[in-house]
Design a protein around this motif. Structure first.
Motif, PDB file in Angstrom:
ATOM      1  N   VAL A 171       0.839  -1.201   0.000  1.00 33.22           N
ATOM      2  CA  VAL A 171       0.000   0.000   0.000  1.00 33.22           C
ATOM      3  C   VAL A 171       0.876   1.254   0.000  1.00 33.22           C
ATOM      4  O   VAL A 171       0.547   2.256  -0.655  1.00 33.22           O
ATOM      5  CB  VAL A 171      -0.952  -0.011   1.210  1.00 33.22           C
ATOM      6  N   HIS A 172       1.989   1.203   0.718  1.00 38.41           N
ATOM      7  CA  HIS A 172       2.944   2.321   0.699  1.00 38.41           C
ATOM      8  C   HIS A 172       3.447   2.584  -0.712  1.00 38.41           C
ATOM      9  O   HIS A 172       3.531   3.745  -1.144  1.00 38.41           O
ATOM     10  CB  HIS A 172       4.115   1.999   1.619  1.00 38.41           C
ATOM     11  N   LEU A 217      -9.426 -12.069   1.765  1.00 37.50           N
ATOM     12  CA  LEU A 217     -10.395 -11.566   0.809  1.00 37.50           C
ATOM     13  C   LEU A 217     -10.737 -10.105   1.089  1.00 37.50           C
ATOM     14  O   LEU A 217     -10.812  -9.280   0.159  1.00 37.50           O
ATOM     15  CB  LEU A 217     -11.661 -12.420   0.846  1.00 37.50           C
ATOM     16  N   ILE A 218     -10.928  -9.772   2.353  1.00 35.71           N
ATOM     17  CA  ILE A 218     -11.255  -8.390   2.722  1.00 35.71           C
ATOM     18  C   ILE A 218     -10.118  -7.459   2.343  1.00 35.71           C
ATOM     19  O   ILE A 218     -10.333  -6.371   1.790  1.00 35.71           O
ATOM     20  CB  ILE A 218     -11.558  -8.302   4.228  1.00 35.71           C
ATOM     21  N   VAL A 219      -8.879  -7.863   2.638  1.00 36.85           N
ATOM     22  CA  VAL A 219      -7.714  -7.040   2.297  1.00 36.85           C
ATOM     23  C   VAL A 219      -7.620  -6.856   0.795  1.00 36.85           C
ATOM     24  O   VAL A 219      -7.349  -5.748   0.306  1.00 36.85           O
ATOM     25  CB  VAL A 219      -6.428  -7.677   2.849  1.00 36.85           C
ATOM     26  N   LEU A 220      -7.841  -7.931   0.041  1.00 36.84           N
ATOM     27  CA  LEU A 220      -7.771  -7.851  -1.413  1.00 36.84           C
ATOM     28  C   LEU A 220      -8.797  -6.868  -1.969  1.00 36.84           C
ATOM     29  O   LEU A 220      -8.468  -6.005  -2.800  1.00 36.84           O
ATOM     30  CB  LEU A 220      -8.002  -9.237  -2.017  1.00 36.84           C
ATOM     31  N   VAL A 221     -10.040  -6.976  -1.517  1.00 40.56           N
ATOM     32  CA  VAL A 221     -11.109  -6.092  -1.993  1.00 40.56           C
ATOM     33  C   VAL A 221     -10.797  -4.644  -1.618  1.00 40.56           C
ATOM     34  O   VAL A 221     -10.985  -3.720  -2.425  1.00 40.56           O
ATOM     35  CB  VAL A 221     -12.467  -6.528  -1.413  1.00 40.56           C
ATOM     36  N   PHE A 222     -10.304  -4.441  -0.392  1.00 37.47           N
ATOM     37  CA  PHE A 222      -9.978  -3.083   0.052  1.00 37.47           C
ATOM     38  C   PHE A 222      -8.889  -2.460  -0.803  1.00 37.47           C
ATOM     39  O   PHE A 222      -9.011  -1.315  -1.246  1.00 37.47           O
ATOM     40  CB  PHE A 222      -9.542  -3.099   1.508  1.00 37.47           C
ATOM     41  N   VAL A 223      -7.802  -3.194  -1.027  1.00 36.80           N
ATOM     42  CA  VAL A 223      -6.671  -2.648  -1.787  1.00 36.80           C
ATOM     43  C   VAL A 223      -7.080  -2.335  -3.219  1.00 36.80           C
ATOM     44  O   VAL A 223      -6.730  -1.275  -3.764  1.00 36.80           O
ATOM     45  CB  VAL A 223      -5.476  -3.619  -1.760  1.00 36.80           C
ATOM     46  N   ILE A 224      -7.847  -3.222  -3.837  1.00 38.37           N
ATOM     47  CA  ILE A 224      -8.291  -2.991  -5.217  1.00 38.37           C
ATOM     48  C   ILE A 224      -9.210  -1.773  -5.281  1.00 38.37           C
ATOM     49  O   ILE A 224      -9.050  -0.896  -6.137  1.00 38.37           O
ATOM     50  CB  ILE A 224      -9.003  -4.240  -5.773  1.00 38.37           C
ATOM     51  N   GLY A 225     -10.184  -1.712  -4.367  1.00 36.61           N
ATOM     52  CA  GLY A 225     -11.115  -0.587  -4.370  1.00 36.61           C
ATOM     53  C   GLY A 225     -10.427   0.732  -4.077  1.00 36.61           C
ATOM     54  O   GLY A 225     -10.689   1.744  -4.744  1.00 36.61           O
ATOM     55  N   GLY A 255      -8.154   5.863  -5.705  1.00 39.38           N
ATOM     56  CA  GLY A 255      -7.096   6.702  -5.152  1.00 39.38           C
ATOM     57  C   GLY A 255      -5.917   6.878  -6.082  1.00 39.38           C
ATOM     58  O   GLY A 255      -5.948   7.706  -6.993  1.00 39.38           O
ATOM     59  N   PRO A 256      -4.844   6.110  -5.894  1.00 37.97           N
ATOM     60  CA  PRO A 256      -3.612   6.305  -6.665  1.00 37.97           C
ATOM     61  C   PRO A 256      -3.763   6.186  -8.169  1.00 37.97           C
ATOM     62  O   PRO A 256      -3.004   6.810  -8.915  1.00 37.97           O
ATOM     63  CB  PRO A 256      -2.695   5.195  -6.127  1.00 37.97           C
TER      64      PRO A 256
END
Length: 223
Positions: free
Chosen positions: A136-137, A188-196, A201-202
């Protein structure tokens, strides 16, 4: 000179992400007894240790060049104290957290016989969080997020970690079903969060300003 430092910071950061991905992959391969008798565990353990040390080396250069580069207001304290920087405080802070965590994991590995294997194993579960934080960084602070080469790098690293995590969750062993289900749900939650988050965002124009880039820095008018 500043231009050299700027490119060095970006390059070493991306290489460090590759090494950290390799560390996670080898750690999982060791845990699932990859290779059986054909590949001795000490071989994978040695590669894991060497990649960790190499990754720390690249991270040190990554932080050092960022500090020396006058383009962004980053000082020595920002490299070790999370979320204290004036430059993209959240996203730079996550990189500091990842660096500190990897350093702790390395030191505790060297002291494994003293702290005990059980405590060492518990501490090493944070390696997954360390990788996610570093990933994420890289997305939140990097200046190449929308460049195809970086997207390919991030995609390969993400796919590799997801694959080995899925392998470890599915691997036979004494772990309880509830623990495996919880691990799968968390992944799964982490994956969905990072993709969304990445898509909103970036990967969208104007991210530099929204991320907390001071107006006087060169990339403040970019992403």
């Amino acid at each position: 000179m500043n231009g050299v430092l700027w490119y060095s910071t970006r390059a070493t950061g991306e290489v460090a992400l590759l090494f950290l991905t390799g560390v996670v992959v080898l750690g999982v391969l060791s845990a699932v007894r990859f290779g059986g008798r054909r590949v001795p565990r000490f071989v994978i353990a040695g590669m894991h240790r060497n990649l960790t040390l190499a990754g720390l080396g690249f991270l040190a250069v990554h932080a050092g060049t960022a500090i020396l580069d006058s383009y962004a207001p980053i000082d020595l304290a920002d490299a070790v104290v999370p979320f204290a920087s004036a430059y993209r405080p959240i996203w730079l802070g996550l990189g500091t957290v990842a660096f500190d965590t990897l350093l702790i994991l390395t030191v505790t590995s060297l002291l494994r016989t003293r702290i005990g294997v059980r405590r060492w194993r518990v501490l090493h579960w944070s390696a997954y969080a360390c990788w996610v934080t570093a990933f994420v960084h890289a997305l939140g602070t990097g200046s190449d997020v929308r460049v195809p080469v970086f997207l390919l790098l991030a995609g390969v690293c993400g796919a590799a970690v997801l694959a080995v995590v899925a392998w470890r969750i599915a691997a036979p062993g004494p772990r309880r079903r509830g623990l495996r289900a919880g691990a799968a749900l968390t992944a799964l939650i982490v994956l969905v969060f990072v993709i969304g988050w990445s898509a909103d965002g970036p990967l969208r124009p104007g991210w530099a300003k929204r991320a907390g880039t001071p107006a006087r820095t060169p990339d403040s008018a970019g992403r």
